[in-house]
Each structure stands twice: as C-alpha cells, then as structure tokens.
Design a protein around this motif. Structure first.
Motif, PDB file in Angstrom:
ATOM      1  N   ARG A 425       7.789  -0.169 -75.942  1.00  0.00           N
ATOM      2  CA  ARG A 425       7.619  -0.746 -77.270  1.00  0.00           C
ATOM      3  C   ARG A 425       8.187  -2.155 -77.315  1.00  0.00           C
ATOM      4  N   GLU A 429       6.184  -5.666 -78.152  1.00  0.00           N
ATOM      5  CA  GLU A 429       6.639  -6.594 -79.184  1.00  0.00           C
ATOM      6  C   GLU A 429       6.828  -8.001 -78.613  1.00  0.00           C
ATOM      7  N   LYS A 433       4.633 -11.311 -79.678  1.00  0.00           N
ATOM      8  CA  LYS A 433       5.332 -12.501 -80.160  1.00  0.00           C
ATOM      9  C   LYS A 433       4.967 -13.716 -79.319  1.00  0.00           C
ATOM     10  N   TYR A 437       1.662 -13.151 -82.558  1.00  0.00           N
ATOM     11  CA  TYR A 437       1.346 -12.044 -83.439  1.00  0.00           C
ATOM     12  C   TYR A 437       2.601 -11.285 -83.821  1.00  0.00           C
ATOM     13  N   LYS A 438       2.511 -10.580 -84.960  1.00  0.00           N
ATOM     14  CA  LYS A 438       3.626  -9.764 -85.429  1.00  0.00           C
ATOM     15  C   LYS A 438       3.384  -8.301 -85.076  1.00  0.00           C
ATOM     16  N   SER A 439       4.408  -7.662 -84.609  1.00  0.00           N
ATOM     17  CA  SER A 439       4.285  -6.247 -84.227  1.00  0.00           C
ATOM     18  C   SER A 439       4.305  -5.345 -85.455  1.00  0.00           C
ATOM     19  N   ASN A 440       3.450  -4.331 -85.459  1.00  0.00           N
ATOM     20  CA  ASN A 440       3.465  -3.315 -86.498  1.00  0.00           C
ATOM     21  C   ASN A 440       4.060  -2.006 -86.007  1.00  0.00           C
ATOM     22  N   LEU A 441       4.639  -2.016 -84.815  1.00  0.00           N
ATOM     23  CA  LEU A 441       5.207  -0.789 -84.234  1.00  0.00           C
ATOM     24  C   LEU A 441       6.509  -0.425 -84.923  1.00  0.00           C
TER      25      LEU A 441
END
Length: 441
Positions: A425, A429, A433, A437-441
């Motif tokens: 994970r 991330e 980055k 992009y932004k992580s939605n995890l």
C-alpha cells in the motif's frame, strides 16, 4: 500402466504396486462386488444378526491371501509387517477397495483393525505383539476401538471420563463407551480402550492412557448395538459398552501412562486418510451406478432417455471432476505421510478428511436422485453408501473441528501477509504521488 493411477503420481508408483493394483481391481470386480449380495443373503438367513458373520468372507480372505493381497495398509515407510507398499500406493488400492462393502475386510485392511494394528505395530511390547498383533495380521481375530463416550463431547479427547486406576499389578476400569466399532463381530477378541489414569495431572494431554482389554473380560457388558441411519452394520456393529470394576493386567497398558493422547492422535491420522481413500472408491461406484441407470433404454421421461437430459449430463460431468479432484487430495496426503509421518501430514490429512466425504456424498446423492425411488430403497447399495458416507463427517473428529484447527494454523502462518499488504500500500501511495495523483487507499 495399471488402472486408477493419475499421471501426476505415476512416477512415484512402483512396478510391483502397479501389478498389485491390477490384481486388486480384478479381485474386487469379479469376486468382492458379487459377494456383497451373497453376504446380505447369508446374514438374512441367520435367526439373529449378532454373534455370526457371513461365511463368504472366509472364502474371499482365502482367495486374497493366495493372490498376495494382504495387510497392504501397513506402509513400507514406517512398518516392517506390511506388504511393502507406500501410503500413496495403498491409497490407489484403497480407492478400488472402496467399491465393495467386503473388499477391505477380504484383504485384511478394514477399520478398526487397521488403526489398532498400527497402534500395536508402532507402540506394542513384544508380548502384546505376539498375543494380539500377530493374529490380527493373520486375520484370525478382529478388534474394536473404544474411545467415544455418550456423556461427554468426545471430539475433544481431554473430556474422556472412563476411569483407569492402578491397583498393584492391575488397572481397574469403570465407565462406559459407545460407538465402539467392531465390538459386535463374534471374531472380535480385543478392545483398544482410551481412559484416564491421571485425571489430576496439570497437563490435560497427559491424563489419558490406552490399554488392551480382552473381549469377554469380567465386568465388560455390551448394553446394545447402535444403528447408523437405521442400518445395524451387522456383524461388525457399533456397541454401547459398560465397564464395571474391570480388572486388566498392567502389562496390557500401551506405551506407558499418560501417553494415550499421543497414541490416539497417531492412530486417528492414518484412520482418517484410510477412510478418505475408500470414500473415493465409493464415489466411483456411485458414478458407475448412475451412468448405468441413465443409459438404460427403458428409462425415459418426457419423451427422452435419461442420458439425454442436460441436468443428468451435468451431474455426470461434475461427479467425474469432483472424484478426480478428491483422489488427488487423498494422494497428496498419502505422499506427505510417506515423506514424514501422520503428524507431519496433519494439514493434508485434515483436508482429505473434510473434502472427500463431502464430495462422495454429493456424488452418491446425485446417483440416488438418478435412480428415483429405487435409489432410496434397499434394492441398490446407494442408500447404505450415503448413510455410511455421511457418518464420516463425524467419525475420527467432526469436520468442523479440523476446519477450526486448519483455519487457526493458516491464519497464524500468514500473519506476514498483513505486513506485506501494508508495504505494498505504501508503494502504491508513493507511486501515485510521484505522478501527481492522490491515493484513495
């Protein structure tokens, strides 16, 4: 190439075993399966179903001995008393024996004698082997296994309550057992009994011991014979037995005080895999019966022969796939036992114990359905096969018990997965980055 050998394991099977397998197949099909009907007829002729056994079994045993088909369950890996086969090789053979109700006994490979002989072969003293193992190996006597008790949850052997108290050179036994397999047979001469010699031991796994009790010992009383879904299983039978101040020589103790749990676990492991091996054969027999039934030209419904209905063809296909899968699960367990021992193959044996009876039950149930009303009658062996296969989900420890232990071990073994998931994970991330992009995890 001998029949019934999956290509994946063929290289592990000796030429001797391949020849033996062919002989077994012929013996089962030409002698044992027809004799099943003879045995039922002979038992029906007796005024009582207890204290007798069908004479045809002696004829089969003589033929089996002459063919060299004897004590094949004792693997060459762990025992010197057997026929020189591996557990894998015997697994293939047992898959054929399971097609007949008499075949395993005919070759001296039937429960509970197999497990009891393994106990004596592995743990018995020279005197115990001389007195009990030798006649069992010769097939001149039979035995019973007494563990389960009515008043406690016997799937946890720590609950066993039968008292075994040392008094001088004897043990005094008090208590009761039920589902004592083999106790109804007139040839049964020895009971392998689990009881408590040290109920106050702080280690609950050191409280139990195993002792050998000759059948007919004073104070031993068979209270009744039990039925399995209405079947009495005569002459083999499953008994409820009481022990009242039963005195047994201390020399009859197996391995030593406090070793009962160890012995029973060692005994039940091979027993579970042997049941699974035979279950594959029962499933094969059920599929054969189903195919025979649906290809009968006289069997037509709604203008079609039974074998023209899509659902029937699906049953046949699913049954074939499931049986082949079940066989590989059993053989995998057998290979693991050969490479280690029953304890080292605990997971593989449990998997076979759980999966194979469920698959066999499903196949037998389809065969029953394909036979219609005849399937639940006594005119075909399917109803009896179903009843006994259903019992295997309870015998030698309920399937749920093994599932729980397997799940616990698997969960513990794979705790590292949580750490790997967390690290993965973090990698995702960082990569998101890196590209904005932004992580939605």
């Amino acid at each position: 190439m001998a029949a019934e050998i999956p290509p994946l394991v063929a290289h592990r099977v000796s030429d001797k075993a391949k020849r033996t397998l062919d002989i077994v197949k012929q013996f089962v099909e030409e002698e044992c399966m027809p004799a099943d009907a003879v045995a039922r007829a002979q038992m029906a002729d007796f005024p009582t179903r207890w204290g007798v056994y069908p004479p045809v079994i002696d004829d089969l045993k003589a033929k089996a001995k002459a063919l060299g088909l004897w004590n094949m369950f004792l693997s060459k890996t762990h025992y010197a008393e057997g026929a020189g086969l591996s557990n894998l090789e015997y697994g293939l053979i047992a898959g054929v024996l399971g097609k007949s109700g008499l075949a395993s006994e005919a070759v001296n490979c039937s429960a509970p004698d197999t497990g009891n002989m393994e106990v004596l072969a592995k743990y018995g003293t020279p005197e115990q082997k001389k007195t009990w193992l030798e006649p069992l190996l010769d097939g001149t006597i039979r035995s019973a296994f007494l563990m389960t008790e009515r008043a406690v949850a016997s799937s946890d052997a720590r609950n066993i309550e039968m008292s075994m108290k040392r008094e001088g050179n004897e043990y005094v036994l008090n208590g009761s057992k039920w589902w004592s397999s083999g106790a109804g047979d007139p040839r049964c001469k020895i009971y392998v009994v689990l009881g408590k010699t040290d109920p106050n031991n702080p280690d609950p796994y050191k409280q139990q011991s195993v002792i050998l009790v000759p059948a007919g010992t004073a104070g031993v009383k068979i209270e009744r014979m039990l039925s399995v879904y209405g079947y009495d299983d005569a002459p083999h039978g499953h008994a409820e037995i009481t022990f009242t101040n039963v005195r047994v020589p201390a020399s009859n103790l197996v391995l030593g005080e406090g070793r009962g749990f160890e012995i029973i676990q060692g005994r039940l492991g091979p027993g579970r895999i042997h049941h699974a091996m035979r279950a594959v054969g029962s499933a094969e027999r059920a599929l054969e019966l189903m195919i025979s039934r649906v290809n009968d030209p006289a069997r037509r419904t709604f203008g079609k022969r039974l074998n023209e209905h899509g659902v029937i063809l699906e049953w046949i296909a699913r049954s074939r796939m499931e049986i082949d899968a079940a066989r590989l699960v059993v053989l995998n367990a057998a290979i693991k036992v050969d490479e280690t021992d029953a304890k080292g193959a605990q997971y593989e044996i449990a998997a076979a114990k759980i999966m194979v009876p469920e698959i066999a039950l499903a196949v037998i149930d389809r065969a029953v359905q394909a036979h219609g009303a005849a399937g639940v009658s006594g005119d075909f062996p399917l109803a009896s096969m179903w009843a006994h296969m259903r019992t295997l989900k309870v015998a030698d420890g309920p399937s749920e018990l093994h599932l729980q232990q397997m799940g616990r071990n698997e969960n513990k073994k794979n705790q590292l997965i949580l750490g790997r998931f967390a690290e993965q994970r973090r990698r995702v991330e960082r990569k998101l980055k890196e590209y904005g992009y932004k992580s939605n995890l």
